[in-house]
Motif scaffolding. Structure first.
Motif, short mmCIF file in Angstrom:
data_model
loop_
_atom_site.label_atom_id
_atom_site.label_comp_id
_atom_site.label_asym_id
_atom_site.label_seq_id
_atom_site.Cartn_x
_atom_site.Cartn_y
_atom_site.Cartn_z
N ASP A 1 0.84 -1.21 0.00
CA ASP A 1 0.00 0.00 0.00
C ASP A 1 0.87 1.26 0.00
OD1 ASP A 1 -2.24 -1.61 0.08
OD2 ASP A 1 -2.60 -1.35 2.23
N ASP B 1 2.13 1.83 -3.42
CA ASP B 1 1.06 2.40 -4.25
C ASP B 1 0.97 3.91 -4.03
OD1 ASP B 1 0.38 -0.01 -5.34
OD2 ASP B 1 -1.33 -0.37 -4.03
N THR C 1 1.40 6.82 -6.82
CA THR C 1 0.44 7.90 -7.03
C THR C 1 1.15 9.26 -7.01
OG1 THR C 1 -1.36 6.62 -6.04
CG2 THR C 1 -1.62 9.01 -6.07
N ASP D 1 -0.65 6.62 -11.21
CA ASP D 1 -1.86 6.41 -10.42
C ASP D 1 -2.82 5.47 -11.14
OD1 ASP D 1 -2.65 8.01 -12.51
OD2 ASP D 1 -3.04 9.79 -11.28
N THR D 2 -4.07 5.41 -10.68
CA THR D 2 -5.04 4.48 -11.27
C THR D 2 -5.29 4.77 -12.75
OG1 THR D 2 -6.82 5.90 -10.42
CG2 THR D 2 -6.21 3.99 -9.08
N SER E 1 2.55 0.35 -15.47
CA SER E 1 2.59 0.25 -14.01
C SER E 1 3.99 -0.13 -13.56
CB SER E 1 1.58 -0.79 -13.51
OG SER E 1 1.51 -0.79 -12.10
#
Length: 469
Positions: free
Chosen positions: A361, A364, A368, A373-374, A382
């Motif tokens: 996490d 991640d 970001t 990011d997403t 990625s």
């Protein structure tokens, strides 16, 4: 700007409301003439602080300011939301509404926690009936999302919309009961089950524990994530709900239940139930039972979160509204959270696999920060972890507040390397470290590739800044 909630009545329900508002960043004022009110609410808050943050993977907003007041006028003046949770006596509620409407803002929402009275009964004789709605919660208010929002034609649509928005912002699910009825919706079901349970005990068919076992090991779990009709739709098989009704509908005329009759709640039956309940749970204090209940609910709700269903979906949606701020550091505070009960193992501390999840996490969060990011991932690019060395230095336990501090130790080309330190918030103790090496990947070919130029520039700049610090 911080909003203010006024809590009128600081019992179990009022305390739960206070906790829900407070832990979502609202300032909370409490009025209750009970000299023990502060102590009782502190006990509820202790459980809420333990349980509610464990539902989320990010830190909740900073707590609001809690104050206790000796007058209604002081409590409600300028409040955005007023929640009445006094005893279920209509004459008392009318007196409370009259007194608080003399001092509260005309634009404030006044919600009543009543489980039985209709909003029209509460509005009767009020100076501004349009302010008053029913907002019936379920215990524990700080964990269970359902709020029955019951309104009348006197409530303006704009106020109803605002009430729904505020309740949703607290992580609640406002179920708008558009047509008022005694006991609203949910308590009518509960009353039916309660009546039948009383008969089963009275007639010697089952004990209190056996009835609880029938619920918690069977249909209670189904109802907890599907409700009644969706559960029965599945029972109808491929032919669906119509087949279920055709097959099982005739049983409604069979003399199975005694819902149209109520056993007399004699002293003898009351004592029988009390004795059986003591035998079932008397070895645990109320606070221990509450903690057991809360831990169970957290585990169930987090499981529903993972599936994105029912109440778990609501928590996921609410988490998206909780704002977190990332800075370049160094170090980057890449994660802050409370360790949930379901992350612990048979040794009583956090399972080693959860350390990996927490560091993942944190990675991640770094992604970001650099722009991976997403949306970037949805575009087909990625970072994948290639190697991760974790050192376990101290135990971590459920309910502890922790943070992860991250430094970018390498950032060039396809390579991104992070060094994470997990620390306990209360004393800064170092609990674990992670040396994580990642490669940038094309998700279509599943092979390494160079990052997008802006992402690479951000990674290089972070690595340089952290090296020089």
């Amino acid at each position: 700007m911080t909003k203010t909630a006024a809590i009128i009545g600081g019992g179990v329900i009022g305390g739960g409301w206070a906790a829900r508002f407070l832990l979502n960043g609202w300032d909370v004022r409490v009025f209750d003439p009970d000299p023990e009110a502060a102590r009782k609410i502190d006990a509820v808050l202790a459980n809420a602080r333990h349980a509610l943050p464990m539902l989320y993977d990010v830190a909740l907003p900073a707590e609001g300011h809690l104050t206790f007041h000796t007058t209604l006028s002081e409590t409600v003046m300028g409040a955005d939301w007023i929640q009445e949770s006094v005893p279920e006596r209509l004459d008392l509620k009318h007196k409370v509404f009259q007194a608080l409407q003399e001092h509260c803002d005309a634009g404030a929402i006044i919600g009543s926690s009543t489980s039985g009275f209709k909003p029209s009964e509460l509005q009767d004789g009020a100076a501004r009936p349009e302010q008053i709605v029913v907002t019936h919660p379920f215990n524990p208010v700080y964990l269970l999302p359902l709020i029955e929002l019951v309104t009348t034609e006197k409530n303006p649509p704009a106020l109803i919309t605002r009430a729904k928005d505020i309740l949703t912002s607290l992580g609640h699910f406002p179920l708008h009961v558009r047509r008022e009825i005694d006991a609203h919706i949910a308590d009518r079901f509960l009353e039916a089950v309660w009546r039948e349970a009383l008969w089963l005990v009275k007639d010697g068919i089952a004990t209190t524990e056996e009835i609880d076992n029938a619920i918690r090991y069977g249909f209670g779990l189904r109802w907890g994530q599907m409700g009644l009709f969706e559960t029965y739709r599945i029972a109808g098989g491929e032919a669906g709900m119509k087949h279920f009704i055709d097959q099982f509908g005739p049983c409604l005329s069979w003399p199975w239940t005694k819902l149209m009759d109520v056993p007399e709640l004699t002293d003898e039956l009351a004592q029988m139930i009390a004795d059986q309940s003591d035998a079932q749970s008397g070895h645990l204090s109320i606070r221990e039972l509450e903690r057991k209940r809360d831990n169970n609910l957290v585990a169930m709700l987090r499981a529903l979160r993972q599936q994105g269903n029912a109440a778990g979906r609501l928590i996921n949606q609410h988490q998206q509204t909780i704002k977190t701020t990332l800075t370049d550091g160094p170090p980057i505070t890449s994660a802050r959270r409370v360790i949930p009960a379901d992350w612990t193992d048979y040794n009583g501390h956090m399972n080693e696999g959860r350390f990996g999840q927490l560091f993942s996490d944190a990675a991640d969060a770094v992604m970001t920060l650099v722009g991976a990011d997403t949306a970037y991932i949805a575009g087909g690019l990625s970072y994948f972890t290639v190697e991760n060395t974790i050192s376990f230095l101290a135990e971590a336990h459920a309910g502890e507040h922790i943070r992860v501090e991250t430094r970018v130790t390498q950032g060039e080309g396809k390579k991104l390397r992070c060094f994470h330190e997990m620390k306990r918030e209360s004393d800064g103790a170092l609990l674990a470290t992670s040396d994580q090496f990642m490669l940038h990947v094309d998700l279509k070919s599943r092979k390494s590739c160079d990052p997008r130029a802006d992402v690479l520039a951000r990674v290089v700049a972070l690595a340089k800044k952290h090296k020089e610090a």
